[in-house]
Structure formats: structure tokens, C-alpha cells
Design an enzyme around this catalytic site. Sequence first.
Site, PDB file in Angstrom:
ATOM      1  CD  GLU A  60      -2.799  -1.255   2.384  1.00 12.80           C
ATOM      2  OE1 GLU A  60      -4.024  -1.389   2.321  1.00 12.80           O
ATOM      3  OE2 GLU A  60      -2.159  -1.291   3.458  1.00 12.80           O
ATOM      4  CE1 TYR A  61       5.741   5.445   2.563  1.00 10.73           C
ATOM      5  CE2 TYR A  61       7.049   4.303   0.898  1.00 10.73           C
ATOM      6  CZ  TYR A  61       6.842   5.395   1.721  1.00 10.73           C
ATOM      7  OH  TYR A  61       7.736   6.445   1.698  1.00 10.73           O
ATOM      8  CE  LYS A 140      31.070   9.501  23.225  1.00 10.35           C
ATOM      9  NZ  LYS A 140      31.441   8.638  22.094  1.00 10.35           N
ATOM     10  CD  GLU A 199      27.373   9.767  16.449  1.00  9.52           C
ATOM     11  OE1 GLU A 199      28.458   9.171  16.517  1.00  9.52           O
ATOM     12  OE2 GLU A 199      27.231  10.950  16.774  1.00  9.52           O
TER      13      GLU A 199
END
Length: 701
Positions: A60-61, A140, A199
Amino acid sequence: MYSEETQRKLIEKTREFLNLDIKSIDRKKAESIIEDLREVIRFHDWRYYVLAQPVISDYEYDKLFKLLKDIESKYPDLITPDSPTQRVPSEITKVFPQVKHLTPMLSLDNSYNEADLRDFDRRVRELTGLEKIEYAVEPKFDGAGISLIYEKDLFKRGATRGDGEVGEDITNNLKVIKSIPLSAKFSSYGIDKVEIRGEVLIRKDIFKRINEQRLEEGLPLFANPRNAAAGSIRLQDPKEVAKRGLEAFVYQITYAEKDGKNLLGTVLKKHSDNIKMLHLLGFKTPYEVLKVCNGIDEVIDYCREWERKRDNYPYEIDGMVIKVNDISLYEKLGFTSHHPRWAIAYKFKARQATTKIIDVVFQVGRTGAITPVAKLQPVEIGGVIVSSVSLFNEDFIREKDIRIGDTVLVERAGDVIPYVVMVIKEARTGNEKPIEFPKNCPSCGSPLVKPLGEAVYRCININCPAQVIERIIHFASKDAMDIKGLSEATVKKFYKLGLLKSIPDIYRLDFRIIKNIQGFGEKSVNNLKQAIEESKNRPLYRLIYGLGIRYVGEVTAKTLASAVNCLEDLKNFTITDLMKLPDIGDKVATEIYNFFHNEQNLKMIQQLKELGVNVCNPKEEKRGKLAGLNFVFTGALKCCSREKAKEIVESLGGNVLDTVSKKVHYLVVGEEPGSKLQKAQKIPTIKIINEEEFLKMIGQQ
């Protein structure tokens, strides 16, 4: 980012657009719907790439995306810079121009223990004159640093860290990362221009799959997800970047202005609020795991908690970042030439160590690949004793000039297998010996061959004992048929005794004989018997993966399973048919085609079927006892892994989500729960249960 009401409307719009045909859309209609269509696609991108909670199928996308492309192709003047179709530029970037960051990308000062953190806190309190400091603490991320600039809500430029002052312009490559919005409504917060730090990462499971694929293809392996991410964002072709499964987390606003006036510390007062704002604007952020700590004791406790559970996180993290939460204090605290004084990194226990290569042995894999394995002087890395490491192939050895007797730097990151990062050539004594590749298979003695274009030597004797054993081990492995009790050592023992000579033999084992083998009591025999019986009903994709078809990992196995009703149907697929399936190229399609046109393999599949092994998908979806219920897990479970718990919930019709929201029905709390518990306690509709209650709910001990 989207309220529940807005999401409901966008889902309704989705249904409308799925029923549209390009032939029925004239100029006037195109102008009236195109922006709504773009917003619908952006919404589904957000659900899929940021929340990992899609509400429509891939098909569908793709249909929505094709409709937008068709409209823009028909009326090209309607294309806008932030349209979802503009993510993948067509041009190749041969040179990445250097660009100056709006503010320097400084490093962080490092701390390695509680004393370092307390010393940092003392300095901050002395410089600010405050008795207690509020800190924002977050993981991090161990990836490739990037800087993003948005102007008037549009993504204008993305750059690498470079030397901190100047980086490389990689805008086109960053546009293909779908967790980076092409537009974001900063204007709703009174911001004209903003610089964000982040990042680029690769999830650990995707990294593992990439390296497995590269190993099969004889390509150099990446040492860790960070290296893979850093290499990927500098590829010349954005289309290739798009294939790498990259994600981007943003973690800091470093510059924000309105009419030339800096808003940091005045309008944007707290770091934690900025992260929440970025989260609401549709960015991937550490919002769910960021914790505001009142004083350094809370900071230390949170760092310890994350060091214990770091391996359960889907991304590589190498520590925690501690920032003063009040941005107005940043100017008073200032910077050194190297780092800000208002932030520090707490580094986890090192995942690298140096050791010596004592010897090299050669192993035979299930597809006949010959892998050199270095035997090491045992060394502790990240709490685990490492005594051997794969050297992959002859090219890897030659490239790094690895010799027996060398001192090497070895890395072990999370779930990633140990890896030789480099040879310490300065430590050589002259007694080191070159590694010589064998000419014949170390298992069966057959001559080895090196196929054209490959870096791997192979034994092509399909009856080679080592290959047979490895195929059985793979079939019984956790990610395949998950036959507990049929370990590597057990398979080798049964093969040596003549009890196992092929995969179907697993289902023909004579347990009367096994009872008399040393080390096998009645309980272990019964457990093995039960595990083998249970394996007959595994999902089809697990069986496909367990067959050990070259290049076919779990993802491709799921693709194949979803394309057929029963396993035998795959023999009717041509190479062209296979290449029409998602992420299957010529090389993979050829291997699949050859496997299902090999009489010996077809005979094995027929034998498995006759022995009671499930070779088909369920004919209809059963509505399980957890149908329609959404679960989130936090903390470690005693009963099973998080992945196994997810599999159980899904098999009973439920869903497992990554984040806490009003859509969650149950939060299952294990040992050492994280911040999800605190968030769930604020939402009265979420029922919080412990592991014992969860097991009762699913009807398992």
C-alpha cells in the site's frame, strides 16, 4: 508529531488515495490533492522509520508513492524540494565539497569512573555557584557524526564532522535516510534557521546481516557498525546509500535563530525540552531514554543501569553523555579548545584489547567456504574471554598482512563477532610466520577451488563431513528451527556415532540408543525429543532459513515465505520471478533457483514433509488470545530473550511496540526496568504486569 485525531484523518486520507487512479486526475485535481498526498506519505514514513509501528502494508505504501510520482511526472511544475520523491537524487557525487559548520563540532571530555563524574560535577558547581545541578543523561551513540541545517522549515544542508570546524557536504546522501525529515515545522516554535547535531547509525541486526552478505560475496568486512555507517554516508551514489539501512538520531540543537537573534538559552532554555521538540517534529531522538537527573548521584545510577543493559539496546552505544540541562548556564561554563565544560562522556568498559595470534586453523562452512580462524592468547574484552577470531578469507589476511605470532588489536562490539582491527607491526620480532592457505579441504581432502570473482576458497564435495555437520548445526540453530539440546557438540557426537548423516535424520533419531550414550540421562533425552517435536511446527520462514541456502538470511527467508503457500512452490519460480521480490538481486535469485532445482534438495524437502515437518504457511490467520493487544517490554526477562517473548506475543495475535504511548495495553516489567516504566505509570490506561503475570496470560510456565 501527529495527534491521535490527525493520525485518524491521515489514515482516512490514505484509504481515499489508495482508491485513486492517475488516469482520473486532471490538473485541477492534482493541485488540490498533491500536498495532502505528500503529508500522508510523510506520516507513514514517520510511523515506519521513527516509531517502527507501520499502519499500512509495504504494498500500500508503494502504491501511494507511485501515485505521487505519477502526478509529479504528469505535472513536473508541482514538484517541491521537500517532496518524498526528492529523497534519492539521480546524480553521482564524485567530490564532497567542504563546508563550515555554523558552530564548531567539538569533542567531549571523557570520564571512565564515578570519581571522574564527581570531579566534573564539582567543577560545574564551582563555575556556576549552584549547590546542585540538573543534568540530562542519554546514551552515547557509536556512529558517524553529522550536522544538519534547516532554513525556513526545509532541510538545506548536511555535513560530516570533519575536523570540527569544516566538514564534507553530504546532503544528497543524508536525504535518502528516511528518519531525517526533508521538512520540519520549526517555524511553529519561532525558529527561522537551526543547526542540529546527530549520529548516523546502523542497527546491530542489520549490521550483522550486511557483514554476512559481504562475507558470502568475498567483500571486505566492516569492523563495527560505526565504520559501516561512516563508510556508507560517503558513498558516491545515493542509491547505494539508500540500500544500507541507515538511521539518524539527533541529540543536540547547537544554533537556532529568529530574525538573526540567537534563541538558545533564552527561548530554548532546557536541553531536555529541545529533545522533546525535535521528537515532536518527527526526528529520531533519544527522547524515550533521556533522563533528567537531579544531582550527580542520580547520574551515576543511570550510567550504571545502562552499562548493565547496553547489549540489549538495538544500536551500538559506547557510553553515556551527561549535559547540564539549563542551556543558559552554557555561556558561564564556556569551552576549552577541545570540549564544552557543560558536558562530559562517561565511557563504558573498553571493547578492544591487544593479544597475540598463536596459530591459524581452517574451518569448513555449510556451503563449503574455507575460513581461516586465528587462535589467540585468551584476552578479556568487555567482560568476555576471547580466544579465537575469524580472519574471513585470504584477501583479508593479505590486506592486513596478518602473520602467526603477530600482536593484534581485537574488537568485540555487542553481538558482533570478534574482529581484528589492525596488526601492531611495531611489536614484531622477526619470528612471525606467514599464513599459508591449504590446497585441499581440511575435512575431506578434496581439492579446493576459488570461483571467479570470489575471495573465498571452497570445497565442492557436497558430502564433505564438515559441510554436512555445519548444515545440521545451522538447521537446529536458534534463529532457524531452534532445537534446544541439539548443540554443536551434540551434532558432532551424533554424526561420529552414525546417528546423524543428514538434516532429515534429526527426525529419525533413535532415542533408545541415545539413552545409552554417556552424558544423556532420561531428562535430557526427553527434552531433546520434545524440542525436535516442537520444531516441526516452526513458521515456514524459519525452515527456509534453516535449509542454509547461500545468501538467504532471515529477511530473505521471510520474503520467500510470504511469496508462497508451501515450500515446494518455490521450484515453480524462475530467476526473473525471484528478482521481482523485495531485495532479491540476480546473484541471490540464482542461488535460490539452483537450490530448488537440485534433485537432492527436493528429495530432502519431501523427506522432511513425510516426517511431519511443517512446509506450508497457515491457511488462515487464527485470532489468538492476544489479538488486538499491544505490549511493551522493559528490563530483562528470566523466562526467555526479548526476541522470543516478541515471537510468542505475535504468534498469539498481539503486537510488540518499541515505545510507550496511549496505544499500549500492557507493559511487561522484567529485572532492572528502564525509563519506560516511569512513562507507563503516567498513562492510566496501561496495565503494568510482571513476568509471572505475563506467563500466566500466555499460558506458559
